[in-house]
Design an enzyme around this catalytic site. Structure first.
Site, short mmCIF file in Angstrom:
data_model
loop_
_atom_site.label_atom_id
_atom_site.label_comp_id
_atom_site.label_asym_id
_atom_site.label_seq_id
_atom_site.Cartn_x
_atom_site.Cartn_y
_atom_site.Cartn_z
N HIS A 73 -9.48 14.04 -9.01
CA HIS A 73 -9.73 15.40 -8.51
C HIS A 73 -8.49 16.28 -8.65
O HIS A 73 -8.17 17.08 -7.77
CB HIS A 73 -10.18 15.37 -7.04
CG HIS A 73 -11.54 14.77 -6.82
ND1 HIS A 73 -12.70 15.52 -6.89
CD2 HIS A 73 -11.92 13.51 -6.56
CE1 HIS A 73 -13.74 14.73 -6.65
NE2 HIS A 73 -13.29 13.49 -6.46
N ASP A 133 -10.72 9.33 -3.49
CA ASP A 133 -12.10 9.05 -3.87
C ASP A 133 -12.34 9.31 -5.35
O ASP A 133 -11.62 10.07 -5.98
CB ASP A 133 -13.06 9.90 -3.04
CG ASP A 133 -12.84 11.40 -3.24
OD1 ASP A 133 -11.67 11.82 -3.26
OD2 ASP A 133 -13.83 12.13 -3.38
N GLU A 134 -13.36 8.67 -5.88
CA GLU A 134 -13.89 8.95 -7.21
C GLU A 134 -12.80 9.00 -8.29
O GLU A 134 -12.82 9.84 -9.18
CB GLU A 134 -14.68 10.26 -7.19
CG GLU A 134 -15.87 10.20 -6.25
CD GLU A 134 -16.59 11.52 -6.08
OE1 GLU A 134 -17.82 11.52 -5.96
OE2 GLU A 134 -15.91 12.57 -6.04
N ALA A 135 -11.86 8.06 -8.19
CA ALA A 135 -10.77 8.00 -9.17
C ALA A 135 -11.18 7.10 -10.33
O ALA A 135 -10.51 6.11 -10.66
CB ALA A 135 -9.50 7.49 -8.51
N SER A 136 -12.29 7.43 -10.98
CA SER A 136 -12.87 6.55 -11.99
C SER A 136 -12.08 6.55 -13.29
O SER A 136 -12.32 5.70 -14.17
CB SER A 136 -14.33 6.94 -12.26
OG SER A 136 -14.44 8.31 -12.59
#
Length: 531
Positions: free
Chosen positions: A276, A339-342
């Site tokens: 993000h 979060d959501e550190a793909s």
């Protein structure tokens, strides 16, 4: 009343007469006083005194704990509300006795020790109202209850006729959880200081005591950082769908923090990392592993960006950014997302989070992170915020078993940006529709398998702003669901009852209408006619 109090009362009356604003005349037909059982969040105990009411009149004064500027400030806020709607002088003076015989008293004595630092005891007799607490925070909470016991028109911006009656009885009240939060995402769409302050006022009425500000994301950077000025100037220059975006100067951020603190709301700022982060990466090419800055981003998809874990400059950047934010934030927490550190490998994620937590600790703060953070080793002081849509999560349960505190924000229960139903113009639906009963119908202390009540720090209602652009949008999505989450955080589990709640919630409708809150008229709630 003291001699000084009489002089102040006379001065204020003369000032009102001179300005052409006369105290409202007594009204003859007395409407029924608001029931003690109508308060949101539900108090621990509420014992009515049948046939007893207190009437606020032009002679009413507010008495405060002598020598306490904090109590005087709480009293000043109450007086401002009452003066505006009643037209009465409402002088604020030191109490001459711990046992009030008239007026409204805010006292730091006489409250049970069991109410702790945020609880209070509220007594209403025919002669007086006394709010007692152990700390000013408790008096503030008691004043919010008192506001709800007054007619809804007490919230009016103009003088109303009254009468201003409060039902007699006693309320003894204190919170279930320490953390009762609301998150406002100002990154996807920038929201001006005035909107944030308005939201603080609205959440504080329902005893919410944390404002989590999501200050950075792929679409925008919203806080000025002196050591990295392009973050705000360039990274803050757009938002979802385009537009000019915006950011808070450090002075504006201080204003928000101070405004919140005066309402006993602690600001928890978030700089999301390592994902993000497109706004930061676009602002400084050197933060990218390849040294090439990406374009600014105005879409809504996530998971594509990442800080460069292998660069030492990344940690210098984090240290300087979080150092400035820590200096601006008096509360004990910095939220670092996670979060959501793909786009970050599991090994790199663990390496990064270990360094980031140590940096936060070096600035004297504790970390809050989205629950993804438990996939890396966490410091004992780190708090994990659960945002999942299931009632089991082995890694979160294991972290709780190791003493990590959990904030409960299940997306399919507490995310205020989820649509109410398929006809809702705003919001998203990836976590499902959330009607008011869905927001209310769960127990934070027994929701996630393996995470017992003692592991739960509290609850939080996030409001993401991919589709939210204005104050009216914020209010429509937050009300009436925010008070539902607030009650789960404040009230004892034994008081949770949907039938009772939807009636008490409906009674808030006329108050919101007077306050100008743009709320959703859920068909699940019993709204009074005309609200």
């Amino acid at each position: 009343m003291t001699i000084g109090g009489v002089r102040l009362l006379t001065t204020v009356i003369l000032a009102l007469v001179g300005s052409g604003v006369a105290p409202a005349a007594p009204a003859t037909p007395a409407a029924a006083a608001v029931s003690l059982a109508s308060v949101v969040p539900a108090p621990v105990t509420a014992t009515p005194a049948t046939g007893v009411t207190y009437r606020v009149t032009a002679a009413t004064a507010i008495y405060t704990e002598p020598g306490s500027p904090a109590v005087a400030d709480v009293a000043g806020q109450l007086a401002a509300i009452l003066r505006r709607s009643t037209g009465y002088p409402m002088p604020v003076v030191d109490a001459s006795s711990p046992t009030p015989t008239d007026g409204i008293a805010l006292l730091l004595s006489g409250a049970p020790a069991s109410v702790g630092n945020e609880g209070y005891q509220l007594d209403v007799t025919t002669a007086s109202i006394a709010v007692r607490a152990n700390q000013p925070a408790g008096l503030f909470a008691g004043v919010q209850t008192l506001r709800q016991l007054l007619p809804p028109t007490v919230e009016s911006a103009t003088v109303q006729p009254g009468p201003w009656e409060v039902a007699g009885g006693r309320i003894v009240d204190h919170p279930r959880f320490a953390h009762r939060g609301a998150m406002l995402d100002v990154a996807r769409h920038f929201l001006p200081v005035a909107v944030v302050k308005r939201y603080i006022d609205e959440i504080a009425l329902y005893k919410v005591n944390r404002l989590h500000l999501h200050l950075s994301d792929d679409q925008g950077w919203r806080i000025a950082v002196n050591s990295w000025p392009n973050l705000a100037v360039y990274g803050g220059s757009t938002q979802v769908g385009g537009g000019t975006g915006g950011y808070y100067t450090q002075d504006e951020y201080r204003q928000i923090v101070a405004y919140a603190a005066a309402r006993y709301v602690m600001v928890v700022p978030e700089i999301d990392m390592p994902g993000h982060t497109n706004a930061a990466l676009a602002s400084y090419a050197e933060l990218n592993c390849d040294g090439v800055a990406p374009k600014l981003y105005t879409g809504t998809k996530v998971g594509f960006s990442s800080l460069c874990v292998s660069k030492e400059l990344t940690y210098t950047f984090i240290d300087q950014v979080l150092g400035e934010l820590a200096a601006l934030t008096p509360g004990p927490y910095l939220h670092i997302g996670g979060d959501e550190a793909s786009s970050t490998t599991a090994a790199d994620y663990a390496t990064f989070m270990n360094r980031a937590q140590q940096i936060v600790a070096g600035h004297g703060k504790s970390v809050v992170g989205w629950h993804d953070i438990v996939n890396a080793p966490v410091l004992p002081s780190t708090v994990a915020q659960y945002w999942g849509t299931t009632t089991s999560h082995a890694a979160v349960a294991a972290a709780a078993g190791n003493g990590i505190k959990i904030i409960m924000s299940p997306a399919n229960r507490s995310y205020l940006d989820m649509k109410y139903n398929s006809r809702t113009r705003l919001g998203q639906r990836w976590a499902g529709f959330i009607e008011v009963q869905d927001a209310y119908g769960w127990d934070p202390g027994a929701y996630l398998s393996g995470v017992g009540e003692t592991s739960v720090l509290g609850v939080e209602a996030p409001l993401w702003t991919e589709t939210i652009e204005t104050l009216a949008d914020v209010e429509y999505m937050a009300f009436p669901r925010l008070p539902a989450i607030a009650e789960l955080g404040w009230s004892p589990a034994s008081t949770h009852d949907w039938t009772s709640f939807q009636q008490r919630l409906g009674a808030q409708g006329p108050r919101w209408r007077v306050m100008g809150i743009n709320y959703y008229h859920s068909t699940q709630v019993s709204w009074p006619t005309g609200s």
